[in-house]
Write a protein that holds these residues in place. Structure first.
Motif, PDB file in Angstrom:
ATOM      1  N   ASP A   9      15.053   7.098   3.019  1.00 59.11           N
ATOM      2  CA  ASP A   9      13.949   6.293   2.507  1.00 59.11           C
ATOM      3  C   ASP A   9      13.416   5.390   3.607  1.00 59.11           C
ATOM      4  O   ASP A   9      13.865   5.410   4.739  1.00 59.11           O
ATOM      5  N   SER A  15      10.415   3.077  -0.474  1.00 55.99           N
ATOM      6  CA  SER A  15      11.754   2.568  -0.773  1.00 55.99           C
ATOM      7  C   SER A  15      11.793   2.360  -2.286  1.00 55.99           C
ATOM      8  O   SER A  15      11.166   1.439  -2.811  1.00 55.99           O
ATOM      9  N   GLU A  63      14.440   1.876  -4.472  1.00 51.62           N
ATOM     10  CA  GLU A  63      15.641   1.365  -5.118  1.00 51.62           C
ATOM     11  C   GLU A  63      15.347   0.518  -6.349  1.00 51.62           C
ATOM     12  O   GLU A  63      16.111   0.517  -7.310  1.00 51.62           O
ATOM     13  N   LEU A  85      17.267   0.999  -9.865  1.00 49.83           N
ATOM     14  CA  LEU A  85      18.064  -0.110 -10.400  1.00 49.83           C
ATOM     15  C   LEU A  85      17.672  -0.434 -11.829  1.00 49.83           C
ATOM     16  O   LEU A  85      18.495  -0.879 -12.627  1.00 49.83           O
ATOM     17  N   VAL A 108      23.798   2.698  -7.057  1.00 47.85           N
ATOM     18  CA  VAL A 108      22.863   2.750  -5.937  1.00 47.85           C
ATOM     19  C   VAL A 108      23.504   2.099  -4.717  1.00 47.85           C
ATOM     20  O   VAL A 108      23.875   0.918  -4.769  1.00 47.85           O
ATOM     21  N   ALA A 150      23.205   1.393  -0.395  1.00 43.46           N
ATOM     22  CA  ALA A 150      22.222   1.308   0.685  1.00 43.46           C
ATOM     23  C   ALA A 150      22.878   0.730   1.932  1.00 43.46           C
ATOM     24  O   ALA A 150      22.740  -0.459   2.224  1.00 43.46           O
ATOM     25  N   TYR A 183      22.322   7.487  -2.987  1.00 39.19           N
ATOM     26  CA  TYR A 183      22.802   6.991  -1.699  1.00 39.19           C
ATOM     27  C   TYR A 183      21.614   6.974  -0.741  1.00 39.19           C
ATOM     28  O   TYR A 183      21.164   8.016  -0.259  1.00 39.19           O
ATOM     29  N   LEU A 184      21.080   5.772  -0.494  1.00 37.67           N
ATOM     30  CA  LEU A 184      19.839   5.616   0.260  1.00 37.67           C
ATOM     31  C   LEU A 184      20.130   5.384   1.738  1.00 37.67           C
ATOM     32  O   LEU A 184      20.891   4.483   2.098  1.00 37.67           O
ATOM     33  N   THR A 199      25.901  -2.332  -1.748  1.00 34.44           N
ATOM     34  CA  THR A 199      25.663  -1.629  -3.012  1.00 34.44           C
ATOM     35  C   THR A 199      24.719  -2.478  -3.855  1.00 34.44           C
ATOM     36  O   THR A 199      24.967  -3.659  -4.070  1.00 34.44           O
ATOM     37  N   LEU A 200      23.655  -1.857  -4.338  1.00 35.66           N
ATOM     38  CA  LEU A 200      22.678  -2.579  -5.155  1.00 35.66           C
ATOM     39  C   LEU A 200      23.019  -2.518  -6.633  1.00 35.66           C
ATOM     40  O   LEU A 200      22.624  -3.393  -7.398  1.00 35.66           O
ATOM     41  N   HIS A 244      13.927  -7.518   1.490  1.00 40.91           N
ATOM     42  CA  HIS A 244      14.095  -6.065   1.401  1.00 40.91           C
ATOM     43  C   HIS A 244      12.783  -5.374   1.713  1.00 40.91           C
ATOM     44  O   HIS A 244      11.711  -5.973   1.623  1.00 40.91           O
ATOM     45  N   THR A 304      11.575  -2.628   0.134  1.00 39.58           N
ATOM     46  CA  THR A 304      10.842  -2.185  -1.041  1.00 39.58           C
ATOM     47  C   THR A 304       9.891  -3.294  -1.500  1.00 39.58           C
ATOM     48  O   THR A 304       9.980  -4.428  -1.046  1.00 39.58           O
TER      49      THR A 304
END
Length: 326
Positions: A119, A132, A134, A138, A145, A147, A170-171, A237-238, A260, A262
């Motif tokens: 991403d 992005s 996520e 989420l 998720v 990252a 898994y980003l 980890t998100l 971030h 995103t």
């Protein structure tokens, strides 16, 4: 400790997990013949054969559906999606099926499925190849998720994701594949849901993950030159999110900036800011600040791409605003 690239670390994780557990297999476009478009699967087909490293057609709904089917009958598939953007084509299979089956079956079914998805924005790939996503994943329950930001975390988190019994997104930020860092040679995993204070400080907390974590660390160094001690928390980890580490750091410093790549609007920073404000009301010295992408499709133009995507100076601006509160 030896230094290897992010891509090499994920290849090692795949090799070790495939050797450890014959139920683990890999599937995706061009991963056997080409080793993946970022070189993250080189050599795996030669070692494990084309039955366990499978090149696939270009059909994301089919790929996610096939991987889910394999997971439901005892395999542990790892599916590579060329770009995270393309997961939008498979949202029914991913959200209505993979993320929901364990709940809908009362725990009788499980879906140990990992979807690796490059991403983030890099080299003017424009709106179809730079997202992005996520925040979207989420919002939808049933998914984990991850990252990672470093080669060490990339390997440890991927191994933990493969061993999980729930679907994991898994980003992997595309700009990280060539980045080098120390990685232990011995066996290890990094638990999902465990953040890390990667830099200690006392004046404010910078929270981030993935590529933007490195921008946060640069911002912390710049702040230190001006006499400000910034703590930096890597989420890793998100979901599940490590609220214990976040709350402890925020209470310790009293000021928080979440950054971030995103979009800022309804991004992970919004949930983190709201929760910290709710849990630490009257103990924070300033409102939690958020730094994220502008609410537009990612532009093709390099200057516009840089303008839309958060940079170190954007984090510094938010930090100085938070520090201005007395």
């Amino acid at each position: 400790m030896r230094e290897i690239t992010f891509a090499e670390a994920t290849r090692e994780a795949m090799e070790e997990e495939m050797a450890r557990d014959p139920a683990v297999f890999l599937m995706g476009e061009d991963i056997a013949k080409q080793g993946g478009i970022f070189g993250q699967f080189k050599g795996l087909a030669e070692r494990f054969g084309l039955e366990r490293v499978r090149d696939t057609p270009i059909s994301e709904p089919t790929l996610v559906g096939a991987a889910l089917g394999a997971a439901l009958v005892g395999a542990r598939p790892v599916l590579d999606i060329h770009f995270a953007d393309f997961l939008l084509l498979a949202m029914d299979e991913l959200i209505n099926q993979a993320a929901s089956l364990r709940y809908m079956s009362g725990g009788k079914l499980k879906a140990p499925l990992v979807i690796r998805a490059p991403d983030g924005a890099i080299r003017s790939a424009a709106a179809h190849h730079s997202k992005s996503l996520e925040g979207l994943f989420l919002h939808l329950p049933g998914l984990k998720v991850a990252a990672p930001a470093t080669p060490r975390d990339a390997k440890g988190l991927l191994k933990a994701s493969i061993r999980a019994d729930d679907p994991v997104i898994y980003l992997e930020h595309k700009a990280l594949y060539s980045r080098k860092g120390p990685v232990p040679e011995e066996e290890y995993t990094i638990p999902l849901g465990q953040a890390e204070v990667v830099r200690e400080g006392k004046d404010l907390t910078l929270v981030s993950y993935g590529l933007t974590l490195h921008k946060a660390l640069q911002a912390a160094q710049a702040l230190e030159a001006g006499g400000v001690s910034a703590e930096v928390v890597d989420l890793k980890t998100l979901y599940p999110i490590d609220w214990e580490t976040l709350l402890a750091s925020a209470e310790r410093t009293g000021r928080v900036v979440v950054a971030h790549e995103t979009w800022r609007f309804l991004g992970p920073g919004a949930e983190i800011a709201a929760t910290l404000e709710e849990r630490l009301w009257r103990r924070l010295r300033a409102p939690v600040a958020r730094v994220g992408a502008a609410h537009v499709p990612i532009p093709f133009s390099p200057p516009l791409e840089r303008r839309v995507i958060p940079q170190v100076e954007d984090i510094l601006r938010a930090a100085r605003e938070v520090l201005s509160w007395t």
